[in-house]
Design a protein around this motif. Structure first.
Motif, PDB file in Angstrom:
ATOM      1  N   HIS A  61      23.877 -15.489  47.916  1.00 14.89           N
ATOM      2  CA  HIS A  61      24.538 -14.352  47.412  1.00 14.89           C
ATOM      3  C   HIS A  61      23.668 -13.091  47.238  1.00 14.89           C
ATOM      4  CE1 HIS A  61      28.774 -15.994  46.629  1.00 14.89           C
ATOM      5  NE2 HIS A  61      28.052 -17.013  46.779  1.00 14.89           N
ATOM      6  N   ARG A  62      22.591 -13.277  46.765  1.00 17.33           N
ATOM      7  CA  ARG A  62      21.548 -12.256  46.495  1.00 17.33           C
ATOM      8  C   ARG A  62      21.293 -11.791  47.797  1.00 17.33           C
ATOM      9  NH1 ARG A  62      17.363 -14.719  43.711  1.00 17.33           N
ATOM     10  NH2 ARG A  62      18.640 -14.745  42.113  1.00 17.33           N
ATOM     11  N   TYR A  79      23.973  -9.487  49.302  1.00 11.83           N
ATOM     12  CA  TYR A  79      24.136  -8.298  48.370  1.00 11.83           C
ATOM     13  C   TYR A  79      23.159  -7.270  48.873  1.00 11.83           C
ATOM     14  CZ  TYR A  79      22.791  -6.058  43.901  1.00 11.83           C
ATOM     15  OH  TYR A  79      22.374  -5.375  42.990  1.00 11.83           O
ATOM     16  N   THR A 109      33.616 -10.931  33.549  1.00 14.64           N
ATOM     17  CA  THR A 109      33.892 -11.742  34.780  1.00 14.64           C
ATOM     18  C   THR A 109      34.680 -12.995  34.437  1.00 14.64           C
ATOM     19  OG1 THR A 109      31.578 -12.367  33.937  1.00 14.64           O
ATOM     20  CG2 THR A 109      31.994 -10.719  35.560  1.00 14.64           C
ATOM     21  N   ARG A 149      26.517 -15.891  40.419  1.00 10.93           N
ATOM     22  CA  ARG A 149      26.915 -15.362  41.831  1.00 10.93           C
ATOM     23  C   ARG A 149      27.867 -14.096  41.814  1.00 10.93           C
ATOM     24  NH1 ARG A 149      28.757 -21.050  44.562  1.00 10.93           N
ATOM     25  NH2 ARG A 149      29.691 -21.045  42.352  1.00 10.93           N
ATOM     26  N   LEU A 150      28.610 -14.117  40.507  1.00  7.34           N
ATOM     27  CA  LEU A 150      29.648 -12.969  40.339  1.00  7.34           C
ATOM     28  C   LEU A 150      28.689 -11.750  40.182  1.00  7.34           C
ATOM     29  CD1 LEU A 150      31.685 -14.914  37.899  1.00  7.34           C
ATOM     30  CD2 LEU A 150      32.223 -14.332  40.100  1.00  7.34           C
ATOM     31  N   TYR A 172      26.493 -10.473  42.200  1.00  5.43           N
ATOM     32  CA  TYR A 172      25.958 -10.052  43.418  1.00  5.43           C
ATOM     33  C   TYR A 172      27.074  -9.315  44.238  1.00  5.43           C
ATOM     34  CZ  TYR A 172      21.772 -11.922  41.977  1.00  5.43           C
ATOM     35  OH  TYR A 172      20.750 -12.131  41.160  1.00  5.43           O
ATOM     36  N   GLN A 173      27.637  -8.213  43.348  1.00 13.39           N
ATOM     37  CA  GLN A 173      28.880  -7.467  44.054  1.00 13.39           C
ATOM     38  C   GLN A 173      28.187  -5.816  43.570  1.00 13.39           C
ATOM     39  OE1 GLN A 173      32.950  -8.830  43.201  1.00 13.39           O
ATOM     40  NE2 GLN A 173      31.928 -10.058  41.666  1.00 13.39           N
ATOM     41  N   ASP A 174      29.198  -4.846  44.471  1.00 12.84           N
ATOM     42  CA  ASP A 174      28.430  -3.363  44.165  1.00 12.84           C
ATOM     43  C   ASP A 174      29.082  -2.922  42.857  1.00 12.84           C
ATOM     44  OD1 ASP A 174      27.288  -1.073  44.384  1.00 12.84           O
ATOM     45  OD2 ASP A 174      28.786  -0.479  45.819  1.00 12.84           O
ATOM     46  N   ILE A 175      29.222  -3.789  41.715  1.00 15.40           N
ATOM     47  CA  ILE A 175      29.577  -3.338  40.394  1.00 15.40           C
ATOM     48  C   ILE A 175      28.787  -2.948  39.173  1.00 15.40           C
ATOM     49  CG2 ILE A 175      31.667  -4.898  40.744  1.00 15.40           C
ATOM     50  CD1 ILE A 175      30.294  -7.034  39.357  1.00 15.40           C
ATOM     51  N   GLN A 215      25.553   1.227  39.323  1.00 10.38           N
ATOM     52  CA  GLN A 215      25.997   0.758  40.562  1.00 10.38           C
ATOM     53  C   GLN A 215      24.820   0.582  41.685  1.00 10.38           C
ATOM     54  OE1 GLN A 215      29.236   3.284  42.233  1.00 10.38           O
ATOM     55  NE2 GLN A 215      29.716   1.863  43.644  1.00 10.38           N
ATOM     56  N   SER A 239      24.710   0.125  44.949  1.00 11.43           N
ATOM     57  CA  SER A 239      24.798   1.119  46.256  1.00 11.43           C
ATOM     58  C   SER A 239      24.215   2.364  45.875  1.00 11.43           C
ATOM     59  CB  SER A 239      26.201   1.124  46.850  1.00 11.43           C
ATOM     60  OG  SER A 239      27.180   1.562  46.218  1.00 11.43           O
TER      61      SER A 239
END
Length: 278
Positions: free
Chosen positions: A8-9, A12, A57, A63-64, A66-69, A83, A85
């Protein structure tokens, strides 16, 4: 199916860097090398959803993350992890190189400090400033394995900074303090959020060309928590007016000392942004 945290990382890291318009393998590797779960405290984690609100979450599965949050670090103070990105794009612009000296202003708990440390390598140096004592303590603990990082629980707006190839700022200023500009080496890059008291500001990249000349580029519209010690109401008003009436694409240079002329994009005290080349 490979469903590990590491997988996941890795995805990401690819996603946030490429979605920021970069394919720099060094930047991808740096994000892949730093475990975000090591910097945001125990889960479940509060995810910023806007308007000062957070949504937890569904579990403490790393793993949660590894999102653009944005993950809340001190939600009662509105302090988040940032953030990914956005920071990928700004780090691509700052372009820390192996061996560089970096000053990180507003380090939080050290996540992006660790990414910077990966980018400059063992021959480089990152000096991180964090004004919130509890966050600075957490950053020092989180970064204890990084021999090329030092953390100061102090403001970066009081006194001189060490000479720097990159100054990376993660809190909104109404102006670039003179000490930050003075600390830039020739060719050095200052990337900072220039923000009015209300509404969105702009992420500005300033590059020192020589003793007197500074190039400037507006990267994107942004919103950040205020940088204590780098805010001024009069300059906020000037910046807000510039952002309302002028294009970000017009930003070309930063001037110091000289009186502003017809090319002035935004005027502060002792400095101004120009639409003319440096």
């Amino acid at each position: 199916m490979n469903d590990t945290v590491e997988a996941h990382r890795a995805f990401y890291a690819q996603f946030i860097v490429r979605s920021a318009g970069s394919a720099d393998p060094r930047l991808i590797d740096a994000f892949n090398a730093v475990p975000r779960e090591g910097f945001v405290g125990p889960g479940p984690w509060p995810v910023f959803i806007g308007g000062g609100q957070y949504l937890p979450t569904i579990s403490d599965d790393p793993r949660l993350l590894y999102q653009d949050i944005l993950i809340g670090l001190a939600t009662e103070r509105g302090i988040n992890n940032g953030q990914p990105s956005l920071h990928a794009r700004c780090l691509a612009a700052a372009a820390p190189a192996a061996g560089d000296s970096v000053v990180h202003v507003g380090a939080g708990t050290g996540y992006y400090t660790a990414v910077l440390a990966q980018l400059v390598g063992s021959a480089g140096r990152v000096q991180a400033y964090e004004i919130e004592p509890d966050l600075a303590q957490r950053a020092a603990q989180n970064l204890r394995g990084h021999a090329n990082v030092s953390v100061r629980a102090a403001s970066a707006t009081e006194g001189a900074l060490p000479p720097a190839d990159v100054i990376y700022v993660c809190a909104g200023a109404t102006h670039p303090p003179a000490a930050w500009l003075d600390a830039l080496k020739p060719g050095g890059r200052l990337v900072l959020p220039l923000t009015p008291n209300e509404g969105f500001g702009v992420m500005l990249q300033i590059t020192r060309l020589d003793a007197r000349r500074f190039a400037a580029t507006a990267l994107m519209r942004v919103s950040f928590i205020p940088c204590i010690g780098a805010r001024d109401d009069a300059t906020s008003a000037s910046l807000a007016a510039a952002l309302e009436r002028q294009s970000l694409k017009a930003v070309r240079s930063l001037r110091r000392g000289d009186p502003p002329d017809s090319s002035a994009w935004c005027v502060g005290q002792g400095w101004w942004i120009s639409s003319e080349a440096p």
